[in-house]
Design an enzyme around this catalytic site. Sequence first.
Site, PDB file in Angstrom:
ATOM      1  N   ASP A 359      57.541 -30.836  14.484  1.00 14.12           N
ATOM      2  CA  ASP A 359      56.665 -29.849  13.906  1.00 14.12           C
ATOM      3  C   ASP A 359      56.484 -28.762  14.962  1.00 14.12           C
ATOM      4  OD1 ASP A 359      54.757 -28.702  12.238  1.00 14.12           O
ATOM      5  OD2 ASP A 359      53.167 -29.661  13.383  1.00 14.12           O
ATOM      6  N   GLU A 463      46.129 -11.523  15.485  1.00 17.35           N
ATOM      7  CA  GLU A 463      45.188 -10.421  15.346  1.00 17.35           C
ATOM      8  C   GLU A 463      43.928 -10.711  16.131  1.00 17.35           C
ATOM      9  OE1 GLU A 463      44.473  -9.213  11.255  1.00 17.35           O
ATOM     10  OE2 GLU A 463      45.526  -7.438  11.975  1.00 17.35           O
ATOM     11  N   PHE A 504      49.657  -4.977   5.757  1.00 15.64           N
ATOM     12  CA  PHE A 504      50.912  -5.610   6.182  1.00 15.64           C
ATOM     13  C   PHE A 504      51.600  -6.271   5.001  1.00 15.64           C
ATOM     14  CE2 PHE A 504      53.048  -9.507   7.350  1.00 15.64           C
ATOM     15  CZ  PHE A 504      53.874  -9.089   8.362  1.00 15.64           C
ATOM     16  N   THR A 645      58.990 -26.440  10.321  1.00 14.20           N
ATOM     17  CA  THR A 645      57.642 -25.908  10.410  1.00 14.20           C
ATOM     18  C   THR A 645      57.236 -25.222   9.122  1.00 14.20           C
ATOM     19  OG1 THR A 645      56.269 -24.300  11.539  1.00 14.20           O
ATOM     20  CG2 THR A 645      58.612 -23.865  11.541  1.00 14.20           C
ATOM     21  N   ASN A 788      50.359 -32.546   7.437  1.00 15.25           N
ATOM     22  CA  ASN A 788      51.582 -32.071   6.798  1.00 15.25           C
ATOM     23  C   ASN A 788      52.823 -32.729   7.374  1.00 15.25           C
ATOM     24  OD1 ASN A 788      50.997 -30.733   9.200  1.00 15.25           O
ATOM     25  ND2 ASN A 788      52.428 -29.107   8.727  1.00 15.25           N
TER      26      ASN A 788
END
Lengths: 1164, 242
Positions: A359, A463, A504, A645, A788
Amino acid sequence: VPWLSWCLASWLLRPQSNCIKTSKYNIVTFLPVNLFEQFQEVANTYFLFLLILQLIPQISSLSWFTTIVPLVLVLTITAVKDATDDYFRHKSDNQVNNRQSQVLISGALRQEQWMNVRVGDIIKLENNQFVAADLLLLSSSEPHGLCYIETAELDGETNMKVRQAIPVTSELGDTSKLALFDGEVICEPPNNKLDKFGGTLYWKENKYPLSNQNMLLRGCVLRNTEWCFGLVIFRPDQIQADEHRPIFGFLVCMGVILAIGNAIWEHEVGVCFQIYLPWDEGVHSAFFSGFLSFWSYIIILNTVVPISLYVSVEVIRLGHSYFINWDKKMYCAKRRTPAEARTTTLNEELGQVEYIFSDKTGTLTQNIMVFSKCSVNGHSYGDVQDVLGHKAELGERPEPVDFSFNPLADPRFQFWDPSLLEAVKLGDPHVHEFFRLLSLCHTVMSEEKSEGELFYKAQSPDEGALVTAARNFGFVFRSRTPKTITVHELGRAITYQLLAILDFNNIRKRMSVIGEVLGARLGPGIRLYCKGADTILLERLHPTNQDLTNVTTDHLNEYAGEGLRTLVLAYKDLEESYYEDWSERLHRASGAPEAREDRLARLYDEVEHDMMLLGATAIEDKLQQGVPETIAILTLANIKIWVLTGDKQETAVNIGYSCKMLTDDMTEVFVITGHTVLEVREELRKAREKMMDASRSMGNGFSYQEKLSSTKLTSVLEAIAGEYALVINGHSLAHALEADMEVEFLETACACKAVICCRVTPLQKAQVVELVKKYKKAVTLAIGDGANDVSMIKTAHIGVGISGQEGIQAVLASDYSFSQFKFLQRLLLVHGRWSYLRMCKFLCYFFYKNFAFTMVHFWFGFFCGFSAQTVYDQYFITLYNIVYTSLPVLAMGVFDQDVPEQRSMEYPKLYEPGQLNLLFNKREFFICIAQGIYTSVLMFFIPYGVFADATRDDGAQLADYQSFAVTVATSLVIVVSVQIGLDTGFWTAINHFFIWGSLAAYFAILFAMHSDGLFQMFPNQFRFVGNAQNTLAQPTVWLTIALTTVVCVMPVVAFRFLKLDLKPELSDTVRYTQLVRKKQKTQHRCMRRVGRVGSRRSGYAFSHQEGFGELIMSGKNMRLSSLALSGFAARPSASWIETLRKKKGGEGSTACSPSGAADKTLKV
Amino acid sequence: MYYGLSNFYQNHRRYVKSRDDSQLNGDNSSLLNPSKECEPYRTNEDKPIAPCGAIANSMFNDTLELYRIDNDTRTPITLIKKGIAWWTDKNVKFRNPTGDGNNLTALFQGTTKPVNWPKPVYMLDSELDNNGFINEDFIVWMRTAALPTFRKLYRLIERKNNLQPTLQAGKYSLEITYNYPVYSFDGRKRMILSTISWMGGKNPFLGIAYITVGSICFFLGVVLLIIHHKYGNRNTSADIPN
């Protein structure tokens, strides 16, 4: 009471408990259930069967206790082990189940444990809490029932996602209203698709469709939302399985040979010998006698695969597991988590791993973005410098920059280059503009709980890092309203008018804001700030920027070389008239019924042009410690690493570069992003062709042509020259994994040195692992940290969980867990390698010793009429495997090592024998058996030769059965002990103790068993009375033992000597070098840090979805307080929620009108 | 002096186990109720057999006598029948049943002789300490052989003095009372005379084996030494690929 009738499609009839149960037994059921399980194992049943055989007098060639003693021992040990395992499972279950959550009962909230949460309950979650079960979101503290969740545990995406309650329930904000809620939910059963959910809520005679947008899945974490209420829908269960398979063919073979021998003998000789030895009652024919003797021989020969093998293997594995648990070098002091081997059965497979599936987030990276460097106006900041101004080496960092001048600074932010702060303080306009851009151009939301305590809710950590950097350098983004942004610039509060956000998306790869200083005559007027990927932005600069662009490009290259993620910043001043015109057109475009998106994009494109370059930022996606080194070493060890991933392609490729999986030395990196089956097939074909072309041109063309025609595709692909890498997208992978393309995909992928699959779902992760498992027959290892990764961890042969983080699902599903990716290197190269080596040596020796022991019976069979007479005393047979020879081989199996741990890290090539299974394959197995048989031949025929004519020194006969038995047994024990001495490569005190102890024990027990005392008590059981002292006093016997030992061991010694001289293994060479090096001073092998000139990689780590731009401009997610502050009047608008839905539904709108025409009334 | 038998499977499983050591150790209850292992030689005509089992039943009962023929006169050679069994066997493992007095006939009351025997166990010898279960011939027989061709010590011939050989060169005659049939199973009987040393009797196998193995070892040692000198120095660190 909130009563809810739940009818969950087809499978749910009663309320499901939320309790996780991985434990198998309780105190009452332990004994029966455990015994039942143990006898389900072939081996145990086999031994039980043997025991029953031994109770039949016509067959019994051995007393019943030769089997029952080890069997009971095995059953007890296994039971004890199972019991302790289960105890720990109970403990960990309780740990999970006892997590608290607040459940709404009778209109009041109560603390309840997880396990008591049932389907149909309404529970309250608070900020940063784990979602305990799959929930339907009912309401939240945020307006419109919005709530933010982080799904990193589920899909590895680190950005926050928005979930929203359906409008009717979002008003149920307090417990009294919720208590009255009664509805019915019909939904599909739990599945593996995280992004799809379908269901319907029936409430107050209305139907409300439910989608994934309303769901909080188990394992998510609630972020930036004070509280929310949810309705428990279901939770999935977990099952684990295990297998086992022994081999008994040989045994049956030998049994048949001897049985036939017996039948012939009885027919030819036994018939005539009846005057002295009549046949047993009921035995009338030689054939039947042969049949009986078959079973008798099965009993005798069963010692080739004794019960003790299973116990010993278990003990060794347990020992290895403890070594892993105790390894201080795999202990993470920071998180206080040691490595943990959660299953004991896989240790040796750790030494054979060929494929690692990893991962990314949380495993390779720390999931922390750090503002690391920047280039402003051609000047690069961020290099760590020492006092003299030289670039400092890593590890000798000076003090970080002091941000104490700024009361709003984030104390966690660290920067190492003081010159940037100086530039800010000196008032460098470029630097100011740079940070102004960072503080304005983003979609981060701020939250100020108390004065000066700012929290940013960033959709992507990138960000957040940029805005935080600006904040610390004195450009503090304080608050925003739909139309304004307030920034504290070096202590001065300035409010900017936010005219538009050009959000974006994946194609644009940039975002811009258009703003002006509120009512400012001095300010820059209307200005467009833009940040984005360098490839895109550098083309859109004003030609006057050429010089600056060149310098900045150099900087960008430098940053990329260090594996940093870069963004280019630029601005543009807009004429007011132009802007008016543009915004008018934008307004019209956004209202357009068709081709809205295209028109908007064209408009954006138009305005983002001829910009002025400001600089570039470099963000470090912090890797876990030692990841590149680990990957480099594992690659050297010929282990293929695939990264699977949930992140988007750019992020994944970026990480691939920064952890040195992908390098610029690679011949080519294939990127497969096809959306249809045909596209994907075509792309894969092209990739293969390229690889083949290259190798064809490299090698002798002619021979390759021939090879191509004669052999399969596979072999050609394996002969690929050059290094390739493959990057594949989630949706392409879905096609590639289809039955008709999977082989093609696998072959292409396996020909590449590195494979990165991005945007994959947990199910796809498991499918990829399954695919490799299915076709490659290689040992696979999956490593991950979040929920996950659970499916992948469970699918792979070996699952490794990263522990010490918030989530525990991955760890619970894993076989091994530790807290740092870099420990994988040690786990595989040291522990795995040793475990494999030890297990192989153990098995080799074990089979050798048992064949040497058992096959003597076979040879003796030819001299005793195939009557299944044992050569040894029955006690010797009982104790041989559990006392006389068990401990030395155990000590070897637990402690042996061929080269010290440092060397196995230093020479990763040492790992290869494990992958090729060189140490214990069929060939090695037969060599061991052959050695065992050779030994057994000598073990029988040398004493036979001696005893045929020998007499004792007092004249009595020597060749009696009992003396023969003692002689053979003694020489066997001695030979086998010498052999273990030869096999042991690493002597510890314990090895010495066990080997000498075993020999001592043998003689002690021998004399005890043959003593008068025991015979007096049980004359029929201890028939060998006086034998030891009578036999072992004979010089002839000792001469025989010595001869046997020498002849048995000599060829082995000679063979090993020759092999060491003529064909040394790598480990032998390493060991030899070690000896030589001991004399010299140890050399330091420093890993040189090579500065790589890398290709530039740039991009946001934004999710593939659009940002919050629209949310912000609509003011939907604004707190009332901040709105009131700005005095901005909110006006009603068409439901923003509708827009959001549409967007999720696939037909998206990109941004809303900058003039903010329509805002819905906010509730007061 | 040994007797030897060949093709006689004293090591057959059913043969080996067919005895009751408890009975042979003088246990009174086992005497009258022998172990099931002795079947089919456990009882005869409802009386327990003492000693029971196939081993005892098949005891070698030829008698051998050795005479030296010296000028037509036959001088019997003194054959010592005691000291042919292990001390532990004679004193620990084998014991007569205990009871009042030393009358073996009375002690073996209630038992019957093995089927093949001409006379019961308490009439094996006239001497009390060599009669019954502790008869040394019997003990020697009961110590079963490991191989189908075996020899068992029959009698000892003592050396008179160290200057003369025990049996001087000359004519000897061996008289055998033939009681023991071996023809049916193709067996052979032998009589062996052997002198013993500290290593026991004549045993060429060990000597030959030692010489052979010794020379092979030496040869191998030389070969390996040569090979090591020639190729051993290849083994250097330069070979390590990385």
